[in-house]
Design an enzyme around this catalytic site. Structure first.
Site, PDB file in Angstrom:
ATOM      1  N   ASP A 283       0.900  -1.234  -0.040  1.00 48.62           N
ATOM      2  CA  ASP A 283       0.051  -0.036  -0.140  1.00 48.62           C
ATOM      3  C   ASP A 283       0.867   1.119  -0.227  1.00 48.62           C
ATOM      4  OD1 ASP A 283      -2.355  -1.512   0.162  1.00 48.62           O
ATOM      5  OD2 ASP A 283      -2.085  -1.857   2.327  1.00 48.62           O
TER       6      ASP A 283
ATOM      7  N   HIS B  65      -5.218  -3.929   5.331  1.00 52.80           N
ATOM      8  CA  HIS B  65      -4.615  -4.200   3.984  1.00 52.80           C
ATOM      9  C   HIS B  65      -5.814  -4.684   3.184  1.00 52.80           C
ATOM     10  CE1 HIS B  65      -1.681  -5.033   0.879  1.00 52.80           C
ATOM     11  NE2 HIS B  65      -2.101  -6.393   1.122  1.00 52.80           N
TER      12      HIS B  65
END
Length: 348
Positions: free
Chosen positions: A186, A213
């Site tokens: 990310d 996530h």
């Protein structure tokens, strides 16, 4: 003219190419001083993430022994192939009946094992299959290397990390500082997309990404980037792309795979940072998903100082913009549900 790959700081990570004259060719993309030596295992090493991840870790000079495990019969061949790369790490391959040897004496275990996403699938759709795989591997780690650092890549991370925690608790060997969900992809995506938009070098960008996530639980804090300027619609678009970058790759691969190469890159970056911290280097900070008390969620991704004992200091995430606060408030119930789903699975 020889080509060198020189190591960079943890923040900017991997190397640029720089010419040197009258020197032998060397490939040292992850090079660093070898003050400590570590055995690192990759569980799921023959998969789409596992193979490139293992290749990158083979070139990390902090690794003395790279232990590759997978149930796939090609695993010894993967190890043999990677072992030809000229770096100090010994590389061994282990099949489905050899996990005890693969894990014995490990300092770090990275787990990308599991089935990949296909078009239309969410990370949560993977839960039933991957939860069982991760639970089995966590039990083997608790048995063979209970003091090892665990870096969990297998999705859905929001749920698989709690499963690992519960598995280690049942074995009586749980240390929350030694269990980390890898959310670095990310950050990598955020750095890339922000740099593209702002016209910057992505190696000079370090975006804080908090939460979890998966989809909307991924919260990039774009308001905290110094000198960045975003129009409102662009801010929303970049935030959404960071959150759903995996879908972009799944669709582009037309069902033939998911985000394997970028995940391998991110996993290698996090593992090298962890090894640097373990070896005593100061100021090694990465966002990762751990059990902490930063929020009222049992697990949460936030900037974390990595050291000899793992996730040694969990940092707060600072002040949020109104846009980020709204997204934070919206994501927390989903994050808690996904955590609880993992806990329920582990305790059923």
């Amino acid at each position: 003219l020889s080509v060198y790959f020189f190591s960079r700081s943890t923040e900017t990570m991997f190397s640029k190419i720089a010419p040197r004259v009258a020197a032998p060719v060397a490939f040292r993309a992850f090079s660093t001083s070898r003050t400590n030596n570590y055995k690192v295992a990759v569980l799921g090493a023959a998969g789409g993430i596992g193979q490139p991840l293992s290749l990158l870790l083979k070139d990390c000079d902090l690794v003395t022994h790279l232990s590759l495990y997978d149930v796939a019969p090609v695993t010894p061949g993967v190890a043999a192939d990677i072992s030809h790369c000229p770096s100090p790490a010994k590389c061994t391959g282990h099949g489905k009946d050899d996990i005890d040897a693969a894990l014995a004496g490990c300092d770090v275990v990275v787990i990308p094992a599991g089935v990949p996403r296909k078009p239309g699938m969410t990370r949560d759709d993977l839960f039933n299959t991957n939860a069982s795989i991760v639970q089995t591997l966590a039990a083997a780690c608790a048995k063979n290397c209970p003091k090892a650092m665990l870096a969990i890549i297998a999705n859905p991370v929001n749920s698989t990390v709690p499963i690992c925690a519960e598995t280690f608790k049942k074995a009586g060997v749980y240390d929350p500082k030694r269990l980390m969900g890898v959310t670095t992809l990310d950050v990598v995506r955020a750095n890339t997309f922000v740099a593209e938009d702002q016209g910057w070098n992505p190696r000079d960008v370090n975006v804080t990404v908090i939460g979890g996530h998966a989809g909307t639980t991924i919260l990039p804090l774009l308001s905290q980037i110094t000198n960045a300027k975003f129009e409102e619609e662009k801010l929303k678009a970049i935030s959404h792309r960071i959150q759903f970058g995996g879908d972009e790759v799944v669709q582009a691969k037309a069902g033939a795979g998911s985000a394997t190469l970028s995940m391998a890159y991110a996993g290698a970056r996090f593992t090298e940072s962890l090894l640097k911290g373990m070896s005593g280097q100061k100021g090694i900070v990465e966002c990762c998903y751990t059990e902490n008390s930063i929020t009222d969620a049992a697990f949460f991704a936030t900037p974390t100082t990595l050291g000899p004992n793992g996730a040694e200091e969990v940092h707060g995430y600072g002040t949020l913009s109104a846009f980020e606060q709204a997204n934070f408030d919206a994501m927390m119930p989903d994050l808690k549900k996904q955590i609880q789903k993992g806990l329920d699975f582990a305790n059923k």
